[in-house]
Design a protein around this motif. Sequence first.
Motif, PDB file in Angstrom:
ATOM      1  N   HIS A 121      63.158  60.176  -8.724  1.00  0.00           N
ATOM      2  CA  HIS A 121      64.218  60.342  -9.714  1.00  0.00           C
ATOM      3  C   HIS A 121      65.527  59.817  -9.141  1.00  0.00           C
ATOM      4  CE1 HIS A 121      65.825  63.980  -7.725  1.00  0.00           C
ATOM      5  NE2 HIS A 121      66.754  64.058  -8.645  1.00  0.00           N
ATOM      6  N   SER A 137      64.263  53.973 -10.477  1.00  0.00           N
ATOM      7  CA  SER A 137      63.611  55.273 -10.428  1.00  0.00           C
ATOM      8  C   SER A 137      62.618  55.461 -11.562  1.00  0.00           C
ATOM      9  CB  SER A 137      64.653  56.387 -10.480  1.00  0.00           C
ATOM     10  OG  SER A 137      65.416  56.295 -11.673  1.00  0.00           O
ATOM     11  N   SER A 139      62.077  58.506 -13.022  1.00  0.00           N
ATOM     12  CA  SER A 139      62.765  59.348 -14.001  1.00  0.00           C
ATOM     13  C   SER A 139      64.265  59.317 -13.744  1.00  0.00           C
ATOM     14  CB  SER A 139      62.227  60.784 -13.958  1.00  0.00           C
ATOM     15  OG  SER A 139      62.421  61.350 -12.678  1.00  0.00           O
ATOM     16  N   ASP A 140      65.042  59.931 -14.645  1.00  0.00           N
ATOM     17  CA  ASP A 140      66.488  59.798 -14.597  1.00  0.00           C
ATOM     18  C   ASP A 140      67.147  60.788 -13.629  1.00  0.00           C
ATOM     19  OD1 ASP A 140      66.475  62.228 -15.878  1.00  0.00           O
ATOM     20  OD2 ASP A 140      67.130  61.469 -17.811  1.00  0.00           O
ATOM     21  N   TYR A 142      68.217  63.779 -13.773  1.00  0.00           N
ATOM     22  CA  TYR A 142      67.815  65.179 -13.736  1.00  0.00           C
ATOM     23  C   TYR A 142      66.312  65.359 -13.869  1.00  0.00           C
ATOM     24  CZ  TYR A 142      72.785  66.081 -14.238  1.00  0.00           C
ATOM     25  OH  TYR A 142      74.131  66.113 -14.036  1.00  0.00           O
ATOM     26  N   SER A 143      65.552  64.283 -13.641  1.00  0.00           N
ATOM     27  CA  SER A 143      64.089  64.320 -13.741  1.00  0.00           C
ATOM     28  C   SER A 143      63.630  64.808 -15.110  1.00  0.00           C
ATOM     29  CB  SER A 143      63.490  65.219 -12.646  1.00  0.00           C
ATOM     30  OG  SER A 143      63.791  64.720 -11.377  1.00  0.00           O
ATOM     31  N   ALA A 173      60.605  65.226  -8.016  1.00  0.00           N
ATOM     32  CA  ALA A 173      59.804  64.289  -8.796  1.00  0.00           C
ATOM     33  C   ALA A 173      58.345  64.746  -8.833  1.00  0.00           C
ATOM     34  CB  ALA A 173      59.904  62.894  -8.198  1.00  0.00           C
TER      35      ALA A 173
END
Length: 224
Positions: A121, A137, A139-140, A142-143, A173
Motif C-alpha cells: 500500500h 502500490s 492499494s492506496d 489507507y489500504s 497489506a
Amino acid sequence: TLSLHDALPIYIFVYNGLGLEEWLDKVKDQLKDSKTLMVDSSNGVDVIKDGDKIDPHIWLSLKDATIQANNIKNALIEKDPSNKEYYEKNYNKLKDEFDSLHNEYKPKFEKLKNKDFITGHAAFGYLCREFGLTQKSISDLYSDGEATPKKLEELAEYCKKNNIKTIFSESLAEPKTSETLAREAGAKVEKIYSLESSEDDKTYLEGMKYDLKVIYDSLVEENK
C-alpha cells in the motif's frame, strides 16, 4: 506521563496528526480541561496530498521524523524547562543518527537510473520524496478495498517491462495479493516495514535502516 528528578508529573499527549488518529477529537474533548499539553508532531512538515487525501505517513521520511522529534523536544522543554539541556542533548543525538543514515543513502539512490519499486500500500510517499524514488502500490494510502484483477495485471506487466524482481509487502497489506502479483510478474515477495507499530522488536532507526537497505538492494537488481 513523564516525571524526572522527583519533579511534578509532566502531562504531554503526542499525536502524529494529518488525520491518522480518527479518534483524536474525542481525546481532545476529554483532555480540554486538564493540564495536558497536546502536541501535533506534524507541525512544520511539507504535507503530501493524493487528490483529496492527505498522506499521514510522515515518519517514513528521516527529515520529517526529525521535525516530529523537534516538536516533541520543544514540548518537553515547555513543560520541564529545568531539564532543557537534557532534552536538547538527546534530540541532537537523534538528529545526528537520522542525518547520518540519510546521507549514507542519498548518494546511493542518486546513482540509480530506474528508481521505481512496488509496495503493498502507498505508505512510502515521504521516503520516496526524500530520496527521489517512485512507489507503485497495489492499494492506496489507507489500504482501502481490494486490488482488481486489471490493476494486478497492469502491475505485473509493469514489473516485467522494468525488470522489477521484488514486490514489497508490509503488515497493512494483504499478503496473498502481493504473492499473486509476484507470481504473475516472476518476482519475489520481500518484507518491508511501515513502522506504524513495533514490528520484529526493531527500533524506529533499525526499521528505517532495514527499509532503505532492502529498497536499495532491489533497485540495484532492477538496474542491472
